[in-house]
Write a protein that holds these residues in place. Structure first.
Motif, PDB file in Angstrom:
ATOM      1  N   LYS A 291       3.150  -5.664  -0.011  1.00 48.63           N
ATOM      2  CA  LYS A 291       1.928  -5.887   0.158  1.00 48.63           C
ATOM      3  C   LYS A 291       1.221  -5.683   1.467  1.00 48.63           C
ATOM      4  O   LYS A 291       0.001  -5.519   1.579  1.00 48.63           O
ATOM      5  CB  LYS A 291       1.446  -7.229  -0.393  1.00 48.63           C
ATOM      6  CG  LYS A 291       1.809  -7.139  -1.976  1.00 48.63           C
ATOM      7  CD  LYS A 291       1.656  -8.657  -2.438  1.00 48.63           C
ATOM      8  CE  LYS A 291       1.862  -8.819  -3.919  1.00 48.63           C
ATOM      9  NZ  LYS A 291       2.005 -10.145  -4.465  1.00 48.63           N
ATOM     10  N   THR A 292       2.031  -5.911   2.601  1.00 51.07           N
ATOM     11  CA  THR A 292       1.563  -5.787   3.838  1.00 51.07           C
ATOM     12  C   THR A 292       1.321  -4.336   4.433  1.00 51.07           C
ATOM     13  O   THR A 292       0.623  -4.243   5.588  1.00 51.07           O
ATOM     14  CB  THR A 292       2.459  -6.543   4.654  1.00 51.07           C
ATOM     15  OG1 THR A 292       3.783  -5.968   4.860  1.00 51.07           O
ATOM     16  CG2 THR A 292       2.635  -7.914   4.596  1.00 51.07           C
TER      17      THR A 292
ATOM     18  N   LEU B 253      12.457  -6.457   6.797  1.00 50.10           N
ATOM     19  CA  LEU B 253      11.442  -6.331   6.228  1.00 50.10           C
ATOM     20  C   LEU B 253      10.319  -7.325   6.563  1.00 50.10           C
ATOM     21  O   LEU B 253      10.760  -8.573   6.510  1.00 50.10           O
ATOM     22  CB  LEU B 253      11.374  -5.914   4.865  1.00 50.10           C
ATOM     23  CG  LEU B 253      12.112  -4.791   4.279  1.00 50.10           C
ATOM     24  CD1 LEU B 253      12.096  -4.604   2.919  1.00 50.10           C
ATOM     25  CD2 LEU B 253      11.218  -3.566   4.818  1.00 50.10           C
ATOM     26  N   PRO B 254       9.047  -7.103   6.841  1.00 54.52           N
ATOM     27  CA  PRO B 254       8.146  -8.498   7.046  1.00 54.52           C
ATOM     28  C   PRO B 254       8.009  -9.257   5.748  1.00 54.52           C
ATOM     29  O   PRO B 254       8.044  -8.512   4.660  1.00 54.52           O
ATOM     30  CB  PRO B 254       6.775  -7.696   7.312  1.00 54.52           C
ATOM     31  CG  PRO B 254       6.894  -6.400   6.865  1.00 54.52           C
ATOM     32  CD  PRO B 254       8.515  -5.998   7.016  1.00 54.52           C
TER      33      PRO B 254
END
Length: 124
Positions: free
Chosen positions: A13-14, A7-8
């Motif tokens: 939130k992105t 996951l980034p």
């Protein structure tokens, strides 16, 4: 804490809302949550005119349909339930105790697959 390798950073939130690529009415409705249910539930004039009327039914296709509220459909449904219950009780009994399929059991063993095949054709 928990850190994922796939996951980034800063997830979730992105994440961003998807925007429709097309601007057709159906696309806008599918992305608009507040109107989704009301659009599906409300009858429209365009969909109401697509249903066959007694005058528009030809002798080839839709005339062969069985009225779901008729006594014929009720009798057929009740007979289907009898066949289903007999299948649900006889098949496990015959398979579990290795009973010979002779006499009336042979007739039932041949008739029920034929019935379900005809039922499949009738319903589709």
């Amino acid at each position: 804490g928990f850190e994922s390798t796939t996951l980034p950073v800063g997830w979730p939130k992105t994440l961003r809302s998807r925007r429709p690529e097309r601007t057709s009415t159906m696309t806008r409705m599918s992305f608009n949550r507040s109107h989704r249910l009301s659009a599906l539930m409300a009858p429209s004039k365009s969909t109401a005119s697509k249903w066959p009327t007694e005058d528009s039914v030809d002798s080839k296709g839709a005339g062969a349909m069985i009225d779901p509220s008729s006594k014929v459909h009720l009798a057929y449904s009740m007979f289907s339930m009898v066949v289903l219950v007999s299948d649900l009780t006889l098949l496990p009994y015959l398979l579990a105790w290795d009973i010979d399929i002779v006499g009336p059991l042979y007739g039932i063993a041949c008739a029920t697959p034929c019935f379900w095949t005809i039922d499949l054709v009738i319903n589709f």
